[in-house]
Design a protein around this motif. Sequence first.
Motif, mmCIF file in Angstrom:
data_model
loop_
_atom_site.group_PDB
_atom_site.id
_atom_site.type_symbol
_atom_site.label_atom_id
_atom_site.label_comp_id
_atom_site.label_asym_id
_atom_site.label_seq_id
_atom_site.Cartn_x
_atom_site.Cartn_y
_atom_site.Cartn_z
ATOM 1 N N ASP A 1 4.465 5.115 -17.282
ATOM 2 C CA ASP A 1 6.012 4.703 -16.897
ATOM 3 C C ASP A 1 6.607 4.172 -18.491
ATOM 4 O OD1 ASP A 1 5.949 2.137 -16.055
ATOM 5 O OD2 ASP A 1 6.885 3.055 -14.154
ATOM 6 N N GLY B 1 2.342 8.295 -14.010
ATOM 7 C CA GLY B 1 2.631 8.689 -15.581
ATOM 8 C C GLY B 1 1.611 9.304 -16.648
ATOM 9 N N TYR C 1 5.427 11.447 -13.486
ATOM 10 C CA TYR C 1 6.744 10.429 -14.185
ATOM 11 C C TYR C 1 7.003 11.258 -15.469
ATOM 12 C CZ TYR C 1 9.602 6.719 -15.242
ATOM 13 O OH TYR C 1 10.536 6.276 -15.734
ATOM 14 N N LYS C 2 8.570 12.083 -15.132
ATOM 15 C CA LYS C 2 9.227 12.008 -16.500
ATOM 16 C C LYS C 2 8.622 13.063 -16.724
ATOM 17 C CE LYS C 2 12.829 8.968 -16.313
ATOM 18 N NZ LYS C 2 13.737 8.302 -17.314
ATOM 19 N N GLY C 3 7.711 14.347 -16.091
ATOM 20 C CA GLY C 3 6.893 15.545 -16.906
ATOM 21 C C GLY C 3 5.618 14.969 -17.074
ATOM 22 N N LYS C 4 4.991 13.536 -16.577
ATOM 23 C CA LYS C 4 3.952 13.125 -17.983
ATOM 24 C C LYS C 4 3.104 13.145 -16.547
ATOM 25 C CE LYS C 4 5.351 11.869 -22.523
ATOM 26 N NZ LYS C 4 4.616 11.261 -23.399
#
Length: 176
Positions: free
Chosen positions: A45, A26, A5-8
């Motif tokens: 997230d 995430g 999630y968003k790079g994680k």
Amino acid sequence: MIYSYKGKAPNIAESAYIADYVTITGDVAIGEESSIWFNTVIRGDVAPTVIGNRVNIQDNSVLHQSPKNPLILEDDVTVGHMVLLHSAIVRKNALIGMGAHILDGAEIGEEAFIGAGSLVTPRTSIPPRTLALGRPAKVVRELTEEDFEEMARVRQSYVEKGKYYKDLANDVSHRK
């Protein structure tokens, strides 16, 4: 399913067991010999979720957080079936009973036991080595040696079950 999630991306120890139909997304870390059981959702997230070693999260549980408020489960924690954990801290060797809800900013002390169906309200602190019950949860007594022995038995049984199911998942000959 495991999602970034968003790079994680989740960081899951190789020795951990993740059952079928689990969703993890995430910023989530899961420690050695931990087990995440069927239909559980762990969403990292909003803030981090940190799950220690030998933690078991039983079937149909939901773990999430509020902004800037991580969810932390220290080593050797047991989380019963259908538990909701949200931006709380659960200290070593604690047991969260089936269907309990532990809300934002709550802290469950080391070796504490939260009874089934209990609601630990935001920012509540449950002292170590106590049994808390109810909605809202209140401390009802100190735990006994028999309580600690049962909590240890449950923890160990889930480490063993996790290893068994992990080995089974790697052995396709059992599938029909």
